[in-house]
Design a protein around this motif. Structure first.
Motif, short mmCIF file in Angstrom:
data_model
loop_
_atom_site.label_atom_id
_atom_site.label_comp_id
_atom_site.label_asym_id
_atom_site.label_seq_id
_atom_site.Cartn_x
_atom_site.Cartn_y
_atom_site.Cartn_z
N GLY A 16 0.82 -1.20 0.00
CA GLY A 16 0.00 0.00 0.00
C GLY A 16 0.86 1.25 0.00
N PHE A 17 0.32 2.33 0.53
CA PHE A 17 1.03 3.60 0.49
C PHE A 17 2.27 3.63 1.38
CE2 PHE A 17 -3.38 5.56 -0.47
CZ PHE A 17 -3.36 4.98 -1.73
N ASP A 18 2.40 2.65 2.27
CA ASP A 18 3.63 2.53 3.06
C ASP A 18 4.81 2.08 2.19
OD1 ASP A 18 2.47 3.36 5.42
OD2 ASP A 18 1.98 1.33 6.09
N SER A 19 4.51 1.64 0.96
CA SER A 19 5.57 1.24 0.04
C SER A 19 6.24 2.44 -0.63
CB SER A 19 5.00 0.31 -1.04
OG SER A 19 4.50 -0.88 -0.48
N LEU A 20 5.69 3.63 -0.41
CA LEU A 20 6.28 4.85 -0.97
C LEU A 20 7.43 5.32 -0.08
CD1 LEU A 20 2.96 6.68 -1.83
CD2 LEU A 20 4.61 5.83 -3.51
N HIS A 21 8.60 5.53 -0.70
CA HIS A 21 9.78 5.95 0.06
C HIS A 21 10.40 7.18 -0.59
CE1 HIS A 21 9.86 2.35 2.62
NE2 HIS A 21 9.44 1.70 1.54
N PHE A 22 10.80 8.14 0.25
CA PHE A 22 11.33 9.41 -0.24
C PHE A 22 12.84 9.46 -0.06
CE2 PHE A 22 11.86 14.16 0.34
CZ PHE A 22 11.56 14.48 -1.00
N ASN A 23 13.55 9.90 -1.09
CA ASN A 23 15.00 10.04 -1.06
C ASN A 23 15.34 11.47 -1.48
OD1 ASN A 23 17.79 9.98 -1.41
ND2 ASN A 23 17.80 7.99 -2.46
N GLU A 24 16.02 12.20 -0.62
CA GLU A 24 16.33 13.60 -0.91
C GLU A 24 17.57 13.78 -1.76
OE1 GLU A 24 15.75 16.72 1.89
OE2 GLU A 24 14.91 15.36 3.37
N LYS A 25 18.38 12.73 -1.92
CA LYS A 25 19.62 12.86 -2.68
C LYS A 25 19.86 11.62 -3.54
CE LYS A 25 21.97 16.09 0.45
NZ LYS A 25 23.20 16.36 1.24
N ALA A 26 18.90 11.32 -4.41
CA ALA A 26 19.07 10.20 -5.33
C ALA A 26 19.99 10.62 -6.47
CB ALA A 26 17.73 9.76 -5.88
N GLU A 27 20.84 9.72 -6.90
CA GLU A 27 21.80 10.03 -7.96
C GLU A 27 21.10 10.08 -9.32
OE1 GLU A 27 25.91 8.21 -9.97
OE2 GLU A 27 25.03 7.31 -8.17
N ILE A 28 21.47 11.05 -10.14
CA ILE A 28 20.96 11.16 -11.51
C ILE A 28 21.99 10.49 -12.43
CG2 ILE A 28 20.32 12.71 -13.38
CD1 ILE A 28 19.60 14.80 -11.29
N PRO A 29 21.61 9.41 -13.14
CA PRO A 29 22.56 8.74 -14.04
C PRO A 29 23.02 9.67 -15.16
CG PRO A 29 20.61 7.38 -13.64
CD PRO A 29 20.31 8.75 -13.10
N LYS A 30 24.16 9.34 -15.75
CA LYS A 30 24.69 10.10 -16.87
C LYS A 30 23.70 10.10 -18.03
CE LYS A 30 28.66 10.45 -20.00
NZ LYS A 30 29.96 9.83 -20.43
N LEU A 31 23.52 11.25 -18.65
CA LEU A 31 22.56 11.40 -19.73
C LEU A 31 23.02 10.65 -20.98
CD1 LEU A 31 19.90 13.04 -19.78
CD2 LEU A 31 21.15 14.84 -20.99
N GLY A 32 22.10 9.86 -21.58
CA GLY A 32 22.41 9.15 -22.82
C GLY A 32 22.44 10.09 -24.01
N GLU A 33 22.96 9.60 -25.13
CA GLU A 33 23.13 10.43 -26.33
C GLU A 33 21.82 11.00 -26.85
OE1 GLU A 33 25.27 8.21 -29.26
OE2 GLU A 33 27.22 8.87 -28.48
N ASN A 34 20.73 10.22 -26.73
CA ASN A 34 19.43 10.64 -27.26
C ASN A 34 18.45 11.01 -26.16
OD1 ASN A 34 20.38 8.21 -29.37
ND2 ASN A 34 19.65 10.10 -30.34
N GLU A 35 18.99 11.28 -24.97
CA GLU A 35 18.13 11.56 -23.83
C GLU A 35 18.04 13.05 -23.50
OE1 GLU A 35 17.92 7.67 -21.01
OE2 GLU A 35 19.62 9.01 -20.69
N VAL A 36 16.94 13.40 -22.84
CA VAL A 36 16.67 14.76 -22.41
C VAL A 36 16.48 14.75 -20.90
CG1 VAL A 36 15.00 16.66 -22.49
CG2 VAL A 36 15.59 15.42 -24.59
N LEU A 37 17.17 15.64 -20.18
CA LEU A 37 16.98 15.76 -18.74
C LEU A 37 15.92 16.82 -18.49
CD1 LEU A 37 17.94 14.84 -15.91
CD2 LEU A 37 19.49 16.82 -15.93
N VAL A 38 14.83 16.41 -17.83
CA VAL A 38 13.72 17.31 -17.55
C VAL A 38 13.74 17.74 -16.10
CG1 VAL A 38 11.21 17.57 -17.56
CG2 VAL A 38 12.32 16.16 -19.31
N HIS A 39 13.64 19.03 -15.87
CA HIS A 39 13.45 19.58 -14.53
C HIS A 39 11.95 19.72 -14.33
CE1 HIS A 39 14.32 23.08 -11.51
NE2 HIS A 39 13.70 22.07 -10.95
N PHE A 40 11.37 18.82 -13.53
CA PHE A 40 9.92 18.82 -13.34
C PHE A 40 9.49 19.95 -12.41
CE2 PHE A 40 10.45 14.28 -14.56
CZ PHE A 40 9.59 14.29 -15.64
#
Length: 355
Positions: A16-40
């Motif tokens: 259920g909703f207890d399965s939701l976990h928050f991480n304040e400093k998750a690593e962003i993987p290196k951007l691929g050649e055809n990828e776009v990094l979106v700031h939500f």
């Protein structure tokens, strides 16, 4: 320089909703050649998001996935081979990343954002340039963040069968006041169609009328609402399009309302499952098309966005807007059906663009 960490939620397990976990400093993987990094800047929730951590979602969902299919933001960085977008562009996520056009394939069904692919309930996320669309110019970030799932699903339900696509003068039946139903009402009215809406609340009925519904039926007090909808249609012949969100529990009423050669698009199963449901033979008896709809393609998304800008359609967003850190509270709020229209999550940038 592009950021290297992000705040984000993940789903671990099916408790259920207890399965939701928050991480304040998750690593962003290196951007691929055809990828776009979106700031939500904003995201929104769908019923699908609520049932994934409960283990009730019928499509692929990876353990540890970042939830959320709907998100709007700004391009922060692009890979060296990206040609569709540039830094600073306003974008929205495509629900099934591999469904670019035409009928959906098995591979496309396996590419759902927030299920098989990391989703939008985070500050930053990388996606293939093919899995994003330009944001409608007439909307702000919170409004645009409501489009990826519910709006495209409604559009597909009304226009997905080209031979039976919605046209002016048709009658559409919507069910309830969730995202798909509200978008279907707005798209139908913009096309010059008549709309019959159902709801369980007199107060919500008044809001539906303000949004343009020609007739509203309270399905709590009128349990034969399908026949009522047919009677309210021009000449009592029935409705041309039904957005079926209730599933097996309301299908009998939809069949009672449909016009011969009409289309019932099955969107979901909010009403739950039941053993007492119509058989396939009922489709023959009512001479109608019943189809399952799983969101829609990028081409449909882009066509819908053109219509949104051309008709100045504004998504209906619930008055309660949650911050990213309040995600569990937002899930519970929506599960308790306290929302009207789409439920938005403010992430960064305040959610409001400068139009």
């Amino acid at each position: 320089m592009a950021p290297t960490v992000t705040k984000q939620w993940t789903i671990q397990g099916q408790n259920g909703f207890d399965s939701l976990h928050f991480n304040e400093k998750a690593e962003i993987p290196k951007l691929g050649e055809n990828e776009v990094l979106v700031h939500f800047y904003a995201a929104s929730l769908n019923y699908r998001d609520l049932i994934i951590p409960k283990g009730k979602y019928p499509f692929p969902a990876q353990d540890g996935v970042v939830p959320g299919s709907d998100g709007a933001g700004v391009v922060e960085a692009v890979g060296p081979r990206v040609t569709r977008f540039k830094v600073g562009d306003k974008v929205v996520t495509l629900f099934n990343q591999a469904h670019l056009g035409g009928p959906i394939s098995r591979a496309a069904l396996m590419s759902g954002v927030g299920g098989a692919v990391d989703g939008t309930l985070r500050q930053y996320g990388a996606y293939s340039e093919q899995g994003l669309v330009a944001m409608p110019q007439s909307l702000d970030y919170i409004q645009a963040s409501t489009l990826s799932c519910a709006a495209v699903t409604a559009w597909n339900g009304l226009y997905g069968l080209e031979s039976k696509a919605l046209k002016a003068g048709d009658t559409v039946l919507t069910q309830g006041t969730g995202g798909v139903s509200i978008f279907a009402l707005q798209f139908a009215k913009a096309a010059g169609a008549r709309v019959i809406a159902t709801t369980s609340s007199d107060s919500k009925a008044q809001t539906l009328k303000k949004l343009g519904a020609d007739h509203v039926i309270n399905y709590k007090t009128d349990q034969d609402w399908g026949s009522t909808a047919k009677r309210l249609s021009p000449h009592g012949l029935g409705v041309h399009h039904i957005l079926e969100v209730g599933g097996p529990t309301s299908m009998k009423q939809s069949l009672a309302a449909i016009i011969p050669e009409g289309v019932i698009s099955i969107i979901g199963f909010l009403g739950g499952m039941t053993k007492d449901q119509p058989s396939f033979l009922e489709c023959l008896n009512n001479i109608c098309t019943v189809r399952g709809v799983v969101v829609g393609s990028r081409l449909q998304f882009e066509a819908m966005n053109e219509a949104i800008d051309a008709n100045e359609i504004k998504p209906v967003v619930d008055k309660q807007i949650f911050n990213l850190e309040q995600l569990k509270e937002a899930y519970q709020y929506m599960w308790d059906q306290k929302h009207f229209g789409k439920l938005a999550i403010k992430i960064d940038g305040g959610g409001q663009s400068k139009l």
